[in-house]
Design an enzyme around this catalytic site. Structure first.
Site, PDB file in Angstrom:
ATOM      1  N   ASP A 103      16.058 -27.519  24.148  1.00 44.17           N
ATOM      2  CA  ASP A 103      16.975 -26.401  24.340  1.00 44.17           C
ATOM      3  C   ASP A 103      18.228 -26.869  25.089  1.00 44.17           C
ATOM      4  O   ASP A 103      18.191 -27.887  25.791  1.00 44.17           O
ATOM      5  CB  ASP A 103      16.290 -25.286  25.136  1.00 44.17           C
ATOM      6  N   LYS A 104      19.250 -26.048  24.992  1.00 43.42           N
ATOM      7  CA  LYS A 104      20.542 -26.387  25.619  1.00 43.42           C
ATOM      8  C   LYS A 104      20.396 -26.749  27.106  1.00 43.42           C
ATOM      9  O   LYS A 104      21.042 -27.667  27.595  1.00 43.42           O
ATOM     10  CB  LYS A 104      21.472 -25.179  25.443  1.00 43.42           C
TER      11      LYS A 104
END
Ligand code: URA
Length: 239
Positions: A103-104
């Site tokens: 994820d970011k």
């Protein structure tokens, strides 16, 4: 492939350096000097020497990256910077992609490669490659929470497979999973009414994050690391 492209992708010379060296007669292909930087070469068969140094072209690249916060695991994105943007120019044209998603805001170990077969095998659900994450959560975890997480929890109608959780503190620890559902760890912690506040991948199969890599830094895998990864993916041995 053009000679100047090959030398640039080998990280040996920029296009203008190749043009200059070729004019000066300092580049040979199969023993003969070449004067044109745009002449065609077969990077895997031709013997190219630049100023006396053999240019070795590697078709497949395998890089370990320490992913920093805020970068997305994609090759292109209209909004956020991608992990590919952390690499130098000569790697941008090599077809590299992240092997699996983080994820970011997840940090840590990411493998970048252009070897689709290896990547596919490592990510196939039946491969059960173990991924270990260091995590921190908002609220202390109870023994029951750990037992639930280890046994499998419901994340949006999917029951997660058994995993291991090792607490180093009531709010911190390591979780090792052998699958890779979208937002899996965040959703698992939500399933026990908690919230991830920090997530970092520290290992992927036999690879462990190199502690000498700062966030955003990368390096090629060593031969040994690549061999263990190929073994994990049950890749056919090279003849
Ligand atoms: N699980 C998550 O929730 N996020 C990641 O980035 C990786 C695993």
């Amino acid at each position: 492939m053009r000679l100047d492209k090959m030398l640039s992708e080998c990280g040996i010379a920029t296009r203008s350096e190749t043009a200059r060296a070729a004019r000066a007669g300092k580049i040979t292909v199969n023993g003969l000097p070449v004067s044109r930087p745009d002449c065609k070469v077969d990077p895997e068969k031709d013997e190219v020497f630049y100023c006396g140094v053999r240019a070795v072209y590697q078709r497949f690249l395998y890089l370990m990256l320490n992913k920093p916060d805020g970068y997305v695991s994609a090759t292109e994105d209209g909004r956020d910077p991608t992990v590919l943007e952390l690499l130098p120019e000569e790697y941008r044209t090599r077809g590299l992609f992240p092997c699996g998603r983080l994820d970011k805001h997840t940090l840590g170990l990411m493998l970048l490669t252009n070897d689709g077969v290896l990547s596919h095998r490592l990510l196939a659900p039946k491969s059960h490659v173990t991924k270990t994450y260091a995590f921190r959560v908002k609220f202390p975890l109870s023994e029951e929470d750990v037992t639930s997480l280890e046994g499998g929890v419901d994340i949006g109608g999917y029951l997660t497979k058994p995993c291991t959780v090792e607490l180093t503190d009531p709010k911190e620890g390591y979780i090792s999973i052998t699958e890779g559902k979208y937002h899996q760890i965040k959703l698992m912690l939500q399933a026990v009414h908690n919230q991830i506040t920090y997530l970092e991948r520290v290992s992927f199969g036999p690879l462990t994050l190199d502690p000498s890599l700062a966030r955003g830094e990368w390096r090629p895998l060593t031969e040994e690391e690549l061999k263990t990864l190929q073994k994990e993916a049950r890749m056919p041995e090279n003849p």
